[in-house]
Scaffold this motif. Sequence first.
Motif, short mmCIF file in Angstrom:
data_model
loop_
_atom_site.label_atom_id
_atom_site.label_comp_id
_atom_site.label_asym_id
_atom_site.label_seq_id
_atom_site.Cartn_x
_atom_site.Cartn_y
_atom_site.Cartn_z
N ALA A 1 6.90 -25.53 -1.23
CA ALA A 1 8.33 -25.43 -0.94
C ALA A 1 9.14 -26.39 -1.81
CB ALA A 1 8.58 -25.72 0.55
N LYS B 1 9.33 -24.95 -5.30
CA LYS B 1 10.22 -23.78 -5.39
C LYS B 1 11.69 -24.19 -5.46
CE LYS B 1 8.69 -21.25 -1.96
NZ LYS B 1 8.53 -20.13 -1.02
N LYS C 1 12.04 -17.95 -8.58
CA LYS C 1 11.66 -18.15 -7.18
C LYS C 1 11.22 -16.82 -6.55
CE LYS C 1 14.30 -20.90 -4.91
NZ LYS C 1 15.37 -21.51 -4.11
N LYS C 2 12.00 -15.75 -6.79
CA LYS C 2 11.64 -14.44 -6.25
C LYS C 2 10.31 -13.96 -6.82
CE LYS C 2 16.32 -12.83 -5.37
NZ LYS C 2 17.38 -11.90 -5.78
N GLU D 1 7.51 -15.99 -5.17
CA GLU D 1 7.33 -15.58 -3.78
C GLU D 1 6.65 -14.23 -3.67
OE1 GLU D 1 11.22 -15.80 -2.07
OE2 GLU D 1 11.10 -17.98 -1.77
N SER D 2 7.04 -13.28 -4.51
CA SER D 2 6.43 -11.94 -4.43
C SER D 2 4.95 -11.99 -4.83
CB SER D 2 7.19 -10.94 -5.31
OG SER D 2 7.07 -11.29 -6.66
N ALA E 1 3.00 -14.64 -4.55
CA ALA E 1 2.29 -15.37 -3.49
C ALA E 1 2.04 -14.47 -2.28
CB ALA E 1 3.09 -16.60 -3.08
N ILE E 2 3.02 -13.64 -1.93
CA ILE E 2 2.84 -12.71 -0.81
C ILE E 2 1.76 -11.70 -1.13
CG2 ILE E 2 3.98 -10.82 0.45
CD1 ILE E 2 6.57 -12.51 0.29
N GLU F 1 0.47 -20.52 -4.84
CA GLU F 1 1.92 -20.62 -5.04
C GLU F 1 2.29 -21.89 -5.81
OE1 GLU F 1 5.89 -19.88 -2.30
OE2 GLU F 1 3.93 -20.09 -1.36
N ALA G 1 4.23 -22.05 -9.41
CA ALA G 1 5.51 -22.74 -9.53
C ALA G 1 5.49 -23.83 -10.59
CB ALA G 1 5.90 -23.33 -8.18
#
Length: 118
Positions: free
Chosen positions: A45, A48, A56-57, A60-61, A63-64, A113, A117
Motif C-alpha cells: 500500500a 502504491k 497503480k491500476k 492492482e489488476s 495483483a488481483i 504486488e 510496484a
Amino acid sequence: MPASAAERKRRSRAQNPETRTDEKDKNRERMAIYRAKNRAAKRAAELKLTLDNDEKKNVESKAIAHRRLLICDWFNSHKVMMPTDAMNNKIILNRFMPRIDLHQIEHTAAQFEIALAK
C-alpha cells in the motif's frame, strides 16, 4: 453430567503433553504468517502511493489476477471443483480453505504486488 468441549480438550492435553507443544508451534507459525501478510500488504500500500493512477491500476489488476491464480492453484491441488466467480467470494473461501492457507496466499500476492510496484 457430560463434559464440555473445552473441558475434554483440557483433559486430552493433560494426558498428552506433546499435543500442547504441537499446538503452540502451529499457533506460532500461523501468527508469523499472519504478521508477515499484514507487513507485506502495508508495504504494498505504501509503494502504491508513489505510483501515478495508470501505474497503480496496472499493478492492482496484475495483483488481483495473480491472487486469483494462486487461489485456483490451491483449489486444483486439493481437487476441489469450484466455479471461478465463487473463488472471489470471501465467505466461500473461508468455508473451503483453511485460514492459514488463505493468509499464505494473501502474503504471496502482497509480495508479488511489492515486486510490481518497485
